[in-house]
Design an enzyme around this catalytic site. Structure first.
Site, PDB file in Angstrom:
ATOM      1  N   ASP A   1      -9.661  -5.361  -4.647  1.00  0.00           N
ATOM      2  CA  ASP A   1      -9.101  -4.377  -3.710  1.00  0.00           C
ATOM      3  C   ASP A   1     -10.039  -3.169  -3.645  1.00  0.00           C
ATOM      4  O   ASP A   1     -10.191  -2.436  -4.616  1.00  0.00           O
ATOM      5  CB  ASP A   1      -7.713  -3.949  -4.179  1.00  0.00           C
ATOM      6  CG  ASP A   1      -6.951  -3.133  -3.153  1.00  0.00           C
ATOM      7  OD1 ASP A   1      -7.594  -2.324  -2.437  1.00  0.00           O
ATOM      8  OD2 ASP A   1      -5.720  -3.291  -3.066  1.00  0.00           O
TER       9      ASP A   1
ATOM     10  N   SER B   1       0.825  -1.199   0.000  1.00  0.00           N
ATOM     11  CA  SER B   1       0.000   0.000   0.000  1.00  0.00           C
ATOM     12  C   SER B   1       0.867   1.261   0.000  1.00  0.00           C
ATOM     13  O   SER B   1       1.648   1.487  -0.910  1.00  0.00           O
ATOM     14  CB  SER B   1      -0.965  -0.042   1.189  1.00  0.00           C
ATOM     15  OG  SER B   1      -2.024   0.873   1.032  1.00  0.00           O
TER      16      SER B   1
ATOM     17  N   HIS C   1      -7.476  -5.891  -0.350  1.00  0.00           N
ATOM     18  CA  HIS C   1      -6.305  -5.046  -0.120  1.00  0.00           C
ATOM     19  C   HIS C   1      -5.352  -5.682   0.889  1.00  0.00           C
ATOM     20  O   HIS C   1      -4.136  -5.653   0.709  1.00  0.00           O
ATOM     21  CB  HIS C   1      -6.756  -3.672   0.388  1.00  0.00           C
ATOM     22  CG  HIS C   1      -5.669  -2.660   0.480  1.00  0.00           C
ATOM     23  ND1 HIS C   1      -5.010  -2.171  -0.625  1.00  0.00           N
ATOM     24  CD2 HIS C   1      -5.104  -2.041   1.554  1.00  0.00           C
ATOM     25  CE1 HIS C   1      -4.089  -1.292  -0.240  1.00  0.00           C
ATOM     26  NE2 HIS C   1      -4.125  -1.200   1.065  1.00  0.00           N
TER      27      HIS C   1
END
Length: 275
Positions: A224, A95, A253
């Site tokens: 995601d 991320s 995610h």
């Protein structure tokens, strides 16, 4: 506890475990190095040296209220790499950590990086604009700012549902995973987390992606809900000179936790592949 005092006085907490080829992990917002537990033990058991740090303002690092930018995060990582004198490192970022990795590799690695892995990562740039019309509207990030500022305790729990795909029908919801996410988030400083939203949403890493020439593995879940795949991994893979893209139907995610067996296997194969 192992800590490094950076040039600006910020103390960074880090873990440095094992012996062998070096892997360095860069966590996502608003978490800590603990989010990599499923990867840390997997690679330690396979003869790797594993380094993972808590970003400034996050986890057990000092709650510095200044300089929460991808640029600074990458510079901090460079100081840690140089302090530990790490070489031929594979940098792995999830991320926001993926943005940190690609900026570090492009600007600060100085030949110390061997490969990179971007997982559910934010590059090239998340926010919608004239140059990025299919990006995420600014109103979404303004909402995250509002919730972080005014409702952080509850927001951090609620966010775990889309983060791990626990809001999908038939999901195997694990309260312990949610509590661990909340624990990590609440350890960090609210100013760092608030300012970090701008960092992960508005930093344009397009030129970094274009410039990097080491092998980069891009992993992304097709479901995601936090960092939409079409605006991130699909674009990043096209910009990279030496990129490999793997996408996963239905993965969320937070797939390094929920789908760690698959993710770890693909990372290991990439690391061990002779270039």
């Amino acid at each position: 506890m192992s800590t490094l005092k950076l040039k600006d006085g910020t103390e960074i907490f880090y873990k440095d475990q094992g012996e062998g080829p070096v892997l360095m992990f860069h966590h996502g917002w608003p978490l800590s190095s603990d989010d990599w537990d499923a990867q840390v033990i997997f690679f330690l058991q396979r003869g790797y040296r594993v380094v993972a740090h808590d970003r400034r303002g996050h986890g057990r690092s000092s709650q510095n209220i200044y300089n929460h930018t991808i640029e600074q995060y990458a510079s901090d990582a460079a100081e840690l790499v140089e302090f530990l004198d790490l070489k031929d490192v594979v940098h792995i970022g999830h991320s926001t950590g993926g943005g940190e990795v690609i900026r570090y590799v492009n600007k600060y690695a100085n030949g110390r990086a061997k490969k990179a892995v971007l997982i559910s990562a934010i590059p090239p740039v998340m926010v919608q604009s004239e140059n990025n019309p299919d990006g995420v509207p600014m109103s979404v990030f303004d909402g995250i700012r509002d919730q972080t500022l005014n409702n952080r305790n509850q927001f951090y729990y609620d966010l775990t549902f889309p983060f791990y795909g626990y809001n999908r029908e038939g999901a195997d919801v694990k309260d312990g995973v949610q509590r661990n996410w909340w624990r990590q988030g609440m350890m960090g400083g609210i100013v760092a987390h608030y300012d970090g939203i701008k960092a992960f949403s508005e930093t344009d890493l397009t030129e970094d992606l274009k410039a990097v020439d080491i092998p980069v593995l891009v992993l992304h879940g097709e479901d995601d809900q936090i960092v939409p795949i079409e605006n991130s991994a699909i674009k990043s893979a096209k910009l990279l000179k030496n990129g490999q893209l793997i996408t996963y139907p239905g993965f969320p995610h937070g797939m390094p936790t929920t789908e760690h067996q698959t993710i770890n296997k693909d990372i290991l194969e990439f690391i061990e592949k002779e270039e």
